[in-house]
Design an enzyme around this catalytic site. Structure first.
Site, PDB file in Angstrom:
ATOM      1  N   LEU A  18       0.832  -1.199   0.000  1.00  0.00           N
ATOM      2  CA  LEU A  18       0.000   0.000   0.000  1.00  0.00           C
ATOM      3  C   LEU A  18       0.869   1.253   0.000  1.00  0.00           C
ATOM      4  CD1 LEU A  18      -2.766   1.310   0.112  1.00  0.00           C
ATOM      5  CD2 LEU A  18      -2.690   1.133   2.615  1.00  0.00           C
ATOM      6  N   ASN A 120       1.093   5.483  18.410  1.00  0.00           N
ATOM      7  CA  ASN A 120       1.894   6.249  17.456  1.00  0.00           C
ATOM      8  C   ASN A 120       1.218   6.328  16.095  1.00  0.00           C
ATOM      9  OD1 ASN A 120       4.092   7.699  16.408  1.00  0.00           O
ATOM     10  ND2 ASN A 120       5.084   5.834  15.675  1.00  0.00           N
ATOM     11  N   GLY A 435      16.127  18.362  12.133  1.00  0.00           N
ATOM     12  CA  GLY A 435      17.224  17.399  12.192  1.00  0.00           C
ATOM     13  C   GLY A 435      17.481  16.637  10.913  1.00  0.00           C
ATOM     14  N   SER A 436      16.457  16.043  10.342  1.00  0.00           N
ATOM     15  CA  SER A 436      16.676  15.198   9.166  1.00  0.00           C
ATOM     16  C   SER A 436      16.460  15.994   7.885  1.00  0.00           C
ATOM     17  CB  SER A 436      15.729  14.000   9.194  1.00  0.00           C
ATOM     18  OG  SER A 436      14.383  14.414   9.184  1.00  0.00           O
ATOM     19  N   CYS A 519       5.439   4.381   7.320  1.00  0.00           N
ATOM     20  CA  CYS A 519       5.513   3.200   8.167  1.00  0.00           C
ATOM     21  C   CYS A 519       6.774   3.268   9.025  1.00  0.00           C
ATOM     22  CB  CYS A 519       5.547   1.922   7.331  1.00  0.00           C
ATOM     23  SG  CYS A 519       4.129   1.740   6.215  1.00  0.00           S
ATOM     24  N   TRP A 564       8.072   4.435  21.188  1.00  0.00           N
ATOM     25  CA  TRP A 564       8.083   4.006  19.795  1.00  0.00           C
ATOM     26  C   TRP A 564       8.777   2.657  19.603  1.00  0.00           C
ATOM     27  CZ3 TRP A 564       9.137   9.205  16.750  1.00  0.00           C
ATOM     28  CH2 TRP A 564       7.989  10.002  16.843  1.00  0.00           C
ATOM     29  N   ASP A 602      15.248  14.711  21.025  1.00  0.00           N
ATOM     30  CA  ASP A 602      13.853  14.704  20.589  1.00  0.00           C
ATOM     31  C   ASP A 602      12.977  13.874  21.523  1.00  0.00           C
ATOM     32  OD1 ASP A 602      14.423  16.273  18.420  1.00  0.00           O
ATOM     33  OD2 ASP A 602      14.601  14.613  17.014  1.00  0.00           O
ATOM     34  N   HIS A 644      12.314  18.388  20.844  1.00  0.00           N
ATOM     35  CA  HIS A 644      11.302  18.563  19.795  1.00  0.00           C
ATOM     36  C   HIS A 644      10.113  17.665  20.089  1.00  0.00           C
ATOM     37  CE1 HIS A 644       9.288  18.880  15.973  1.00  0.00           C
ATOM     38  NE2 HIS A 644       9.368  17.578  15.818  1.00  0.00           N
ATOM     39  N   HIS A 697       4.572  17.548   6.321  1.00  0.00           N
ATOM     40  CA  HIS A 697       3.897  16.334   5.858  1.00  0.00           C
ATOM     41  C   HIS A 697       2.994  16.610   4.658  1.00  0.00           C
ATOM     42  CE1 HIS A 697       5.509  13.885   8.993  1.00  0.00           C
ATOM     43  NE2 HIS A 697       5.085  14.707   9.920  1.00  0.00           N
TER      44      HIS A 697
END
Length: 759
Positions: A18, A120, A435-436, A519, A564, A602, A644, A697
């Site tokens: 998916l 999450n 950060g990323s 995911c 997480w 974070d 964060h 997002h």
């Protein structure tokens, strides 16, 4: 005979089919028909996997989010969605937004996204006004019902209930959401009638808010809703999960539905009372298999509980997982490289359904009918309990030796801020990112080749350094004030650290949906946690060597690593979190000693770990905040600590956030138009804060003025000397062609504000 059913199955597919189908469609590489065919193929496969159950869930599949599906079912997509677009386009406009073009399309902001209770998983928040009307659009659901029936399955439709739907949404004009109940109930009745007309006997109607603390007004809403829906020609299974019913227990038992599902994992102490209070004509569904974690069920212990209940209820007893299996990986059989000892202790979605069938068979035909399987299960449970890999005395001793001063900074924030500013010399409204940076195909290929042994340490290091250099050069070109190394070497913000800590195990295909096509692959914490050696220092030191501007050391905090991950269930979560906090504390101190001046830790998942009942919040917040402070506060005043948080409601825990005493907190606020900052009207937040000024997002590239306006809103609530400028989350899921113009506009907005507000 005991009946079995499932509340929901993971949507993403064994190989994340998916995810890839959605992203190909969004990139314009495939059409809507191809996407729909992928969805149908996955549904048929998932029903086949569940074929031995007495009832198969229909309506649990979603292309993005089941709450958004409910909004579309009820004709309640955000008003800004293009009414002339087809239904699929409208759906993705609501979930992802739409970038404007120079031709005919206008920019459409995505719906707000937040955490689904204490998980999450992220849902799209329904939007209401006093004028909101609802209309029934059951075509998608009815189509799926026919698909299941044509394949020979016993379809049990799945709906999010009307009261929880209203509770989960937000009023955009401060009107009372519950005033819409009288409008929404006829629409639910219409949908239930159409399901009945299409041969559906049972509807699983999810009302998870029954495990929260409800006011009298919301409790009365349940009575209004279900006495109204009782007229529908269909059987309703009122479904609760994630917690105990407590003061809502009698209400749930007495509502006029044909059955009730309770979470027998989290509400085990309420089972006897529910059995006593439930009317004799009602089905009781017990969520006896943990749908939130991945440990094998102790089947013999479960049968000890179930057998006397079965004697009382007979065919009125149904068995199911505690909640939807959306929250666990699909199939343990896909894990050929997983640590064999740990693998013996686990059950993923498919295995949980097998456990369910074993319990049903034992109840229906006697334990002797599954004696071999029960013996194997008992041995696996015992092997885990006896494993020498689970307990590390040195880790436990270190936790017991923690002193209160380890959780305190040397000086208060006001003093630290002066020292840090004298050293860092940052401008007003300093700019940074979370950060990323984009995880390109080249980055993923390099990591994959390294993991498979196709390239050696030297080649991998060279490639990652090239990516770090690229990210630093881009940030220098954009004139950001505080830089990051981009995290090219990190596959995931939790898994990356777990792979370098002891007490963790990892899967190859243990993917779980977070939102949409996103995911995650949660690590498995099976034992005591410790840090064998440094984890990030080499990469950060290299990044800092490329520039005179400060580069943040990037770490994931202990509460987020805990929340997480799939966490061991043989000791309190607080104890495991404390172990992680000491391990990350060691990394913080090593970063400071290596010359890093700013360290970001974070805690994106702090809010989602809150118990669902407010009366239990303080206990969690006490140990969660303490764990963060143990991690962060081993440094000198000169080192600036950032944290964060994202995609949660933070207003109601702002005092706990302040108690964390981070020098700077960056927080998601863009999708909610800075409404998360309303709390600062009444709460004098003492430290610096960076409210996210654009939604990473969404593919939208926000214009400069959009961010200027958001920052001006923030400046009305928070002193401008405290404000930082940043996106609302990391940028790994975006493309550079989206990131560069967005950051360029963000930096420009900050400079404009410096001129306007600091003159």
């Amino acid at each position: 005979m005991v009946s079995t059913h499932n509340l929901g199955f993971p949507r993403i597919g064994r190989q994340r089919e998916l995810k890839f189908a959605l992203e190909q469609f969004w990139r314009g590489e495939t059409n809507a028909e191809t996407l729909q065919e992928t969805g149908k193929s996955l549904r048929l496969h998932h029903w086949a996997v569940q074929a031995e159950l007495d009832w198969q869930p229909v309506g649990d599949f979603s292309f993005y989010d089941h709450v958004l599906d409910t909004s579309q079912l009820l004709g309640n997509l955000p008003a800004r969605v293009d009414k002339n677009a087809d239904t699929l386009s409208q759906y993705f406009q609501a979930s992802r937004g739409q970038a404007g073009t120079n031709c005919c399309n206008h920019q459409i902001a995505a719906a707000e996204m937040t955490k689904w209770f204490d998980t999450n998983y992220h849902y799209l928040v329904p939007e209401f006004t006093a004028q909101t009307d609802f209309t029934a659009h059951p075509e998608r659901l009815l189509k799926q019902v026919k698909e299941a029936q044509s394949a020979g399955h016993q379809a049990k439709a799945v709906l999010l209930g009307p009261v929880s739907y209203l509770w989960l949404g937000k009023s955009k004009d401060e009107s009372n959401k519950l005033a819409l109940l009288e409008k929404i109930l006829p629409i639910y009745a219409e949908i239930l009638g159409q399901l009945a007309a299409n041969g559906v006997e049972w509807v699983q109607i999810d009302e998870p808010i029954l495990v929260t603390e409800l006011s009298l007004e919301w409790q009365q809403a349940f009575q209004t809703a279900y006495f109204s829906l009782a007229k529908s020609p269909i059987k309703l299974l009122l479904t609760t999960y994630f917690g105990q019913l407590q003061q809502n227990l009698q209400l749930a038992c007495e509502l006029p539905t044909a059955g009730l599902h309770i979470d027998a994992i989290n509400a085990a102490n309420e089972i006897t009372q529910v059995v006593d209070w439930l009317p004799s004509h009602k089905v009781l569904s017990l969520g006896i298999i943990n749908g939130r974690n991945i440990w094998k069920t102790d089947l013999n212990q479960a049968l000890d509980l179930l057998e006397p209940l079965h004697k009382r209820l007979v065919d009125r007893l149904w068995l199911a997982p505690s909640c939807s299996l959306l929250h666990v990986p699909i199939d343990l059989a896909s894990e050929q490289n997983l640590d064999t000892e740990v693998r013996d202790w686990l059950a993923f979605a498919v295995q949980k359904l097998d456990e369910l069938q074993l319990l049903a068979k034992a109840l229906n035909s006697g334990r002797e009918s599954v004696a071999e399987q029960l013996a194997e299960n008992r041995q696996a449970i015992q092997r885990r309990q006896r494993s020498i890999r689970v307990h590390n005395p040195a880790v436990k001793q270190r936790c017991e030796a923690i002193q209160p001063e380890q959780a305190l900074r040397q000086s208060d924030y006001a003093q630290r801020a002066k020292i840090q500013q004298a050293d860092l010399q940052l401008p007003a409204f300093p700019t940074t990112t979370i950060g990323s940076f984009p995880q390109t195909n080249l980055i993923r290929q390099a990591r994959k080749q390294y993991r498979l042994g196709l390239i050696g340490d030297a080649d991998y290091k060279q490639q990652m350094q090239a990516e770090i250099r690229y990210a630093i050069d881009k940030q220098l070109d954009l004139d950001l004030d505080v830089l990051v190394h981009g995290e090219a070497e990190r596959n995931d913000m939790v898994e990356y650290f777990g792979q370098q800590l002891q007490g963790f195990a990892f899967t190859d295909n243990g993917w779980v949906q977070s939102y949409g096509s996103r995911c995650v692959k949660p690590p498995i914490i099976f034992g005591d946690v410790s840090r064998p050696g440094p984890m990030t220092i080499e990469w950060i030191r290299y990044a800092q060597s490329l520039t005179d501007k400060p580069v943040k050391g990037m770490l994931t905090g202990p509460v987020t690593i805990l929340n997480w991950s799939f966490v061991r269930d043989d000791q309190p979560r607080s104890e495991t979190c404390k172990q992680i906090s000491l391990a990350i504390r060691d990394e913080v101190i090593d970063l400071e000693n290596s010359g890093v001046k700013i360290i970001q830790i974070d805690e994106a998942a702090l809010r989602e770990g809150l118990p669902l009942r407010q009366s239990q919040w303080q206990e969690y917040l006490d140990w969660a905040v303490e764990s963060f402070k143990i991690t962060a506060n081993g440094v000198t005043d000169k080192t600036q600590i950032h944290t964060h948080m994202c995609y949660s409601e933070f207003n109601d825990i702002i005092e706990a956030i302040a108690a964390m005493d981070a020098d700077v907190i960056t927080i998601e606020t863009s999708r909610s138009q800075m409404e998360l900052l309303d709390v600062f009207r009444d709460f004098d937040y003492p430290n610096a804060i960076g409210p996210g000024v654009y939604d990473i997002h969404s593919p939208n590239i926000p214009p400069e003025q959009w961010m200027v306006d958001l920052l001006k809103l923030a400046a009305k609530r928070i002193d401008k000397q405290q404000l930082w400028v940043n996106p609302d989350c990391g940028l790994k899921t975006r493309r550079w062609e989206e990131v560069e113009p967005a950051l360029k506009a963000m930096v420009s907005a900050a400079k404009l504000l410096r001129d306007q507000l600091t003159a």
